[in-house]
Design a protein around this motif. Structure first.
Motif, PDB file in Angstrom:
ATOM      1  N   GLY A  88      -3.198   5.541  -1.790  1.00  0.00           N
ATOM      2  CA  GLY A  88      -1.884   5.066  -2.225  1.00  0.00           C
ATOM      3  C   GLY A  88      -1.007   4.957  -1.003  1.00  0.00           C
ATOM      4  O   GLY A  88      -1.304   5.528   0.032  1.00  0.00           O
ATOM      5  N   HIS A 148       4.835   6.547  -2.959  1.00  0.00           N
ATOM      6  CA  HIS A 148       3.399   6.618  -3.249  1.00  0.00           C
ATOM      7  C   HIS A 148       2.695   7.679  -2.393  1.00  0.00           C
ATOM      8  O   HIS A 148       1.690   8.231  -2.802  1.00  0.00           O
ATOM      9  N   THR A 200      -2.421   6.824  -6.269  1.00  0.00           N
ATOM     10  CA  THR A 200      -1.001   7.054  -6.582  1.00  0.00           C
ATOM     11  C   THR A 200      -0.186   5.765  -6.494  1.00  0.00           C
ATOM     12  O   THR A 200       1.023   5.796  -6.345  1.00  0.00           O
ATOM     13  N   GLY A 201      -0.884   4.609  -6.592  1.00  0.00           N
ATOM     14  CA  GLY A 201      -0.159   3.340  -6.621  1.00  0.00           C
ATOM     15  C   GLY A 201       0.036   2.744  -5.238  1.00  0.00           C
ATOM     16  O   GLY A 201      -0.257   3.365  -4.219  1.00  0.00           O
TER      17      GLY A 201
END
Length: 369
Positions: free
Chosen positions: A13, A19, A105-106
């Motif tokens: 991420g 993030h 986590t994106g």
């Protein structure tokens, strides 16, 4: 489950602190449970994670990847090439490292890595920080095992049976920030009889928020308000001369965030997911000024999720000239209003997020055994 087992864990991420810091918090929690575990981060090769992750003590590998711009640019034309390259490098990373679990986590770097991991049958979890998911997590949600979210109502974006409401990971030192008001004011050498405004624009800074604060310095002085102004590293040179004023402190960064939160009577902040989660835990009255320049306007949606519960004030950038002075004056002059907002926002805090996400990772590791 024996905590001496040598697990291999990949976290992916990045692109923004929102993030990266959750990923580091999750890694720290898992490391405390499994001291022998081996961790590897995967991020975008030209973004801040390449600096922040090693500072936190973890190894990181970079992918040549970036997001899709909203208008036609050279970067967009390069995207298919970058994606192909990132999928190839991700395959090498997975084959060589052989992870027991992958966590996303994106941010665009997590897309190729998690897609590759899932295709190879590696147990997978994504953590969605926002009330409106980014495109990467929306695409990944169909194939990952578990989706940890910070807001209710995400069934319209993700498969319901995979969703676990955990909240966003936050730094442990913030849990007691609300109880250190006097120590916080002392840490910043502030005057105890004055109200303190804390202004947060993110690590790089927020142009419109900084312009607002500069415009309103006389207004703050007439209200007897002192200001801790975190203007961001991009803007520090432009605004640092205001440190000459007795009631203003200008900072590029705030390294002691717990003390800054503790000192504050009122906070002005952007509405990035990590910031919103931290502010809920801190439990102080907040004026959110969401950035309009983010994907799917998710900061406005994050702020609305709080203001709908009468737990903060939101002013859009386009309404600042008309509304800011009135709203701010009411807040500074009404202790009752400040206490009400502080109490309501604290009710929304999910303080065990990091632990709860690590519990879900443990479940995936057990399933793999």
């Amino acid at each position: 489950m024996s905590n001496t087992k040598h697990y291999k864990i990949i976290l992916s991420g990045g692109g923004t602190g929102g993030h990266i810091y959750p990923a580091i918090a999750i890694a720290d929690e898992l490391k405390s449970r499994f001291p022998n575990a081996e961790f590897l981060f995967v991020g975008a090769s030209d973004r801040m994670e390449m600096e922040k992750v090693p500072q936190a003590g973890y190894a990181i590998k970079g992918l040549w990847i970036s997001g899709i711009q909203r208008k036609l640019t050279m970067k967009n034309l390069m995207f298919p090439l970058k994606l192909a390259s990132s999928l190839l490098v991700s395959r090498k990373i997975i084959n060589n490292f052989k992870p027991d679990v992958v966590i996303g986590t994106g941010g665009f770097a997590s897309g190729p890595l998690l897609k590759t991991a899932v295709s190879k049958g590696v147990p997978s979890l994504i953590q969605e920080q926002n009330s409106y998911p980014g495109i990467t997590n929306k695409l990944l949600s169909k194939s990952v095992d578990t989706i940890c979210v910070a807001y209710e109502g995400l069934e319209k974006f993700f498969p319901k049976e995979k969703i676990i409401l955990t909240g966003n990971p936050i730094r442990k030192d913030l849990l007691t920030a609300g109880d250190k008001h006097i120590a916080g004011k002392d840490a910043f050498k502030l005057i105890h009889s004055k109200h303190t405004l804390l202004v947060l624009g993110g690590s790089l800074g927020a142009k419109r928020v900084n312009e607002l604060i500069e415009e309103k310095l006389d207004f703050f002085e007439t209200l007897n308000v002192q200001v801790i102004w975190q203007c961001g590293k991009l803007y520090y040179q432009q605004y640092k001369h205001y440190n000459d004023l007795e009631f203003i402190q200008v900072h590029a960064f705030l390294n002691n965030m717990d003390m800054a939160y503790a000192a504050a009577d009122v906070i002005i902040s952007r509405a990035g997911a990590s910031s919103v989660s931290e502010l809920c835990v801190v439990g102080k009255p907040v004026i959110f000024i969401p950035s309009p320049n983010v994907a799917e306007d998710h900061q406005t949606k994050n702020a609305k999720a709080i203001t709908e519960k009468d737990a903060a004030i939101m002013i859009k950038e386009s309404h600042l000239d008309a509304e800011f002075e009135t709203q701010f004056k009411v807040l500074i002059e009404s202790l009752e209003k400040r206490l009400e907002l502080g109490k309501n926002i604290k009710k929304l805090a999910l303080v065990n997020a990091t632990k709860d996400i690590a519990d879900q990772v443990e479940k995936l590791l057990k399933k793999k055994m």
